[in-house]
Scaffold this active site. Structure first.
Site, PDB file in Angstrom:
ATOM      1  N   SER A  94       0.813  -1.221   0.000  1.00 38.61           N
ATOM      2  CA  SER A  94       0.000   0.000   0.000  1.00 38.61           C
ATOM      3  C   SER A  94       0.838   1.258   0.000  1.00 38.61           C
ATOM      4  O   SER A  94       0.294   2.360  -0.047  1.00 38.61           O
ATOM      5  CB  SER A  94      -0.908   0.002   1.230  1.00 38.61           C
ATOM      6  OG  SER A  94      -0.169   0.257   2.405  1.00 38.61           O
ATOM      7  N   THR A 221      -2.298   3.013   2.739  1.00 44.43           N
ATOM      8  CA  THR A 221      -1.556   4.231   3.073  1.00 44.43           C
ATOM      9  C   THR A 221      -0.924   4.040   4.440  1.00 44.43           C
ATOM     10  O   THR A 221      -1.379   3.199   5.205  1.00 44.43           O
ATOM     11  CB  THR A 221      -2.560   5.416   3.177  1.00 44.43           C
ATOM     12  OG1 THR A 221      -3.247   5.557   1.941  1.00 44.43           O
ATOM     13  CG2 THR A 221      -1.880   6.726   3.530  1.00 44.43           C
ATOM     14  N   THR A 239       1.740   6.986   0.438  1.00 47.95           N
ATOM     15  CA  THR A 239       0.863   5.954  -0.125  1.00 47.95           C
ATOM     16  C   THR A 239       1.195   5.636  -1.571  1.00 47.95           C
ATOM     17  O   THR A 239       1.780   6.464  -2.277  1.00 47.95           O
ATOM     18  CB  THR A 239      -0.601   6.437  -0.062  1.00 47.95           C
ATOM     19  OG1 THR A 239      -1.465   5.354  -0.405  1.00 47.95           O
ATOM     20  CG2 THR A 239      -0.868   7.568  -1.036  1.00 47.95           C
ATOM     21  N   ARG A 249      -4.436   9.699 -11.202  1.00 43.17           N
ATOM     22  CA  ARG A 249      -5.381   9.951 -10.098  1.00 43.17           C
ATOM     23  C   ARG A 249      -4.582  10.245  -8.825  1.00 43.17           C
ATOM     24  O   ARG A 249      -3.648   9.537  -8.481  1.00 43.17           O
ATOM     25  CB  ARG A 249      -6.266   8.731  -9.887  1.00 43.17           C
ATOM     26  CG  ARG A 249      -7.222   8.820  -8.662  1.00 43.17           C
ATOM     27  CD  ARG A 249      -6.626   8.198  -7.418  1.00 43.17           C
ATOM     28  NE  ARG A 249      -7.587   8.106  -6.327  1.00 43.17           N
ATOM     29  CZ  ARG A 249      -7.253   7.780  -5.080  1.00 43.17           C
ATOM     30  NH1 ARG A 249      -6.005   7.514  -4.771  1.00 43.17           N
ATOM     31  NH2 ARG A 249      -8.169   7.706  -4.133  1.00 43.17           N
ATOM     32  N   VAL A 250      -4.965  11.313  -8.154  1.00 40.56           N
ATOM     33  CA  VAL A 250      -4.323  11.664  -6.892  1.00 40.56           C
ATOM     34  C   VAL A 250      -5.399  11.653  -5.813  1.00 40.56           C
ATOM     35  O   VAL A 250      -6.480  12.210  -6.002  1.00 40.56           O
ATOM     36  CB  VAL A 250      -3.664  13.061  -6.987  1.00 40.56           C
ATOM     37  CG1 VAL A 250      -3.186  13.524  -5.624  1.00 40.56           C
ATOM     38  CG2 VAL A 250      -2.498  13.024  -7.977  1.00 40.56           C
ATOM     39  N   GLY A 251      -5.111  10.993  -4.720  1.00 42.67           N
ATOM     40  CA  GLY A 251      -6.087  10.906  -3.633  1.00 42.67           C
ATOM     41  C   GLY A 251      -5.870  11.984  -2.598  1.00 42.67           C
ATOM     42  O   GLY A 251      -5.377  13.082  -2.884  1.00 42.67           O
ATOM     43  N   ASP A 252      -6.219  11.656  -1.365  1.00 47.39           N
ATOM     44  CA  ASP A 252      -6.109  12.628  -0.280  1.00 47.39           C
ATOM     45  C   ASP A 252      -4.698  12.742   0.283  1.00 47.39           C
ATOM     46  O   ASP A 252      -4.321  13.795   0.821  1.00 47.39           O
ATOM     47  CB  ASP A 252      -7.078  12.261   0.853  1.00 47.39           C
ATOM     48  CG  ASP A 252      -6.889  10.831   1.359  1.00 47.39           C
ATOM     49  OD1 ASP A 252      -6.341   9.997   0.611  1.00 47.39           O
ATOM     50  OD2 ASP A 252      -7.295  10.548   2.497  1.00 47.39           O
ATOM     51  N   THR A 272      -6.272   7.322   6.404  1.00 48.19           N
ATOM     52  CA  THR A 272      -6.168   6.232   5.430  1.00 48.19           C
ATOM     53  C   THR A 272      -7.600   5.916   4.994  1.00 48.19           C
ATOM     54  O   THR A 272      -8.553   6.252   5.685  1.00 48.19           O
ATOM     55  CB  THR A 272      -5.530   4.962   6.040  1.00 48.19           C
ATOM     56  OG1 THR A 272      -6.347   4.509   7.125  1.00 48.19           O
ATOM     57  CG2 THR A 272      -4.125   5.214   6.540  1.00 48.19           C
ATOM     58  N   GLY A 273      -7.729   5.269   3.850  1.00 52.02           N
ATOM     59  CA  GLY A 273      -9.068   4.904   3.376  1.00 52.02           C
ATOM     60  C   GLY A 273      -9.419   5.640   2.100  1.00 52.02           C
ATOM     61  O   GLY A 273      -8.530   6.153   1.404  1.00 52.02           O
ATOM     62  N   GLY A 275      -9.823   8.025  -0.421  1.00 52.47           N
ATOM     63  CA  GLY A 275      -9.309   9.384  -0.527  1.00 52.47           C
ATOM     64  C   GLY A 275     -10.325  10.371  -1.039  1.00 52.47           C
ATOM     65  O   GLY A 275     -10.347  11.534  -0.604  1.00 52.47           O
TER      66      GLY A 275
END
Ligand code: GLY
Length: 372
Positions: A94, A221, A239, A249-252, A272-273, A275
């Site tokens: 991860s 993450t 992460t 794609r970019v998450g949180d 975590t989780g 995003g």
């Protein structure tokens, strides 16, 4: 002696909540005073993988970070030394090296970090070829006037900062899992975009259900936050992002206020989780703001989860009970050393204090599982 809860104990603790048999959010408890008094209790809190990967000396992320933090180390350097253990671990799919790749089979990494006392922050997103994106995020904070550098330019920046650039951060394991996902999701060369997206989502969830992928590694993450005995706060999140994500794609995780927020006088929170659910709310910022208004770490975290849940209205994101069909967790530490892990559904988090390392149950907003 340091105590680590075993799986059965965690399930038992989670089971207490299950016994309440309710789908209603837990009520927020009484608020703590906004102005903290009393001594600082140094602590490091992290997602559960903060007490899993080990370095060659046998130390985990939270142990290493705590040992450095309570020595002479700079607080952010201490946390980075901890998360680097996880980033470099090929078995943690991860984060960092061996993180699950994007839909094209390329490992793209996101990270940000914040230094409380210096009021500095840095982040990188969609970075390829560097095992430790958290250190590149630190270089953004230390060597530029900026807070976020992305994509190919993040790699160029890392090269100029002297980081080793590798062609491919896949391990045999991450490549094998990507091939399996490809085989399942593209049996007939993408009939149409909508059914392809559905097939990809289902293939990923089936692989989680079959135990091929750790459920936490799908959006996997590590977030790690620490408070030194001198009252210095810092945090880092790193992460490989959502497994099989659309390239770019970019998450949180690399976004200040979403994947991490540190206020030197108030506290730190990271996530975590899923995003996207967090990005929509800048929820780590929200958690810290709740603490600024006087909430205890647990109540601040639950308030953010309640906000996320209230705004989750699309059917595709809801489970059979009409609740969010995804996991999201926050790891919260205030400027006193009080801490909490909170999550949408039952989970656990890693802590290291003067009592040693522990895995503790999170406070869950809802009983049961996400069904995501
Ligand atoms: N929370 C990690 C991600 O969604 O990328």
């Amino acid at each position: 002696m340091p105590r680590t809860l075993d799986r059965r104990e965690i399930i038992r603790l989670g089971g207490t909540a299950l016994g309440l048999a309710t789908v209603m959010p837990r009520r927020l408890l009484g608020r703590a005073p906004a102005v903290h008094t009393g001594s600082v209790k140094p602590a490091v809190v992290a997602s559960r993988n903060g007490l899993r990967s080990r370095d060659t000396a046998g130390a985990t992320c939270v142990e290493k970070a705590f040992a450095l933090l309570t020595g002479e180390s700079d607080p952010l350097d201490a946390l980075l030394a901890g998360v680097n253990i996880v980033e470099r671990d090929p078995e943690d799919s991860s984060v960092g090296y061996g993180g699950l790749p994007n839909a094209d089979g390329v490992v793209q990494l996101d990270s940000c970090c914040m230094h409380g006392p210096k009021r500095r922050a840095g982040g990188v997103a969609a970075l390829e070829g560097v095992r430790t994106p958290s250190l590149v995020a630190q270089a953004v904070a230390d060597h530029t006037d900026h807070h976020l550098i992305v994509g190919d330019d993040a790699q160029r920046f890392a090269r100029t900062m002297g980081f080793e650039i590798e062609d491919d951060l896949n391990t045999e394991k991450s490549r094998r899992l990507w091939l399996e996902w490809k085989r399942r999701s593209d049996p007939r060369h993408y009939p149409d975009p909508e059914s392809r997206a559905l097939a990809q989502h289902r293939a990923g969830l089936a692989m989680v259900a079959e135990g091929l992928i750790d459920p936490e590694h799908y959006y996997g993450t590590i977030n790690c936050n620490g408070l030194s005995p001198r009252g210095e706060l810092a945090g880092v999140t790193t992460t490989s992002g959502l497994a099989w994500k659309i390239p770019g794609r970019v998450g949180d995780s690399p976004i200040l206020g979403a994947g991490l927020y540190v206020d030197a006088a108030v506290g730190a929170a990271g996530s975590t989780g899923r995003g996207e659910a967090n990005l929509f709310h800048l929820a780590s910022f929200l958690v810290v703001e709740e603490m600024r208004r006087g909430a205890a770490p647990k109540d601040a975290g639950l308030a953010a989860l309640e906000r996320v849940a209230a705004n989750t209205v699309e059917k595709r994101l809801l489970n059979s009970r009409g609740l969010p069909a995804f996991g999201l967790s926050f790891y919260v530490l205030n400027a006193h050393g009080e801490h909490a892990g909170v999550s949408m559904y039952s989970s656990s988090y890693a802590v290291c204090t003067e009592n040693g390392p522990e895995i503790l149950p999170t406070e869950a907003l809802y009983d049961g599982q996400s069904e995501g």
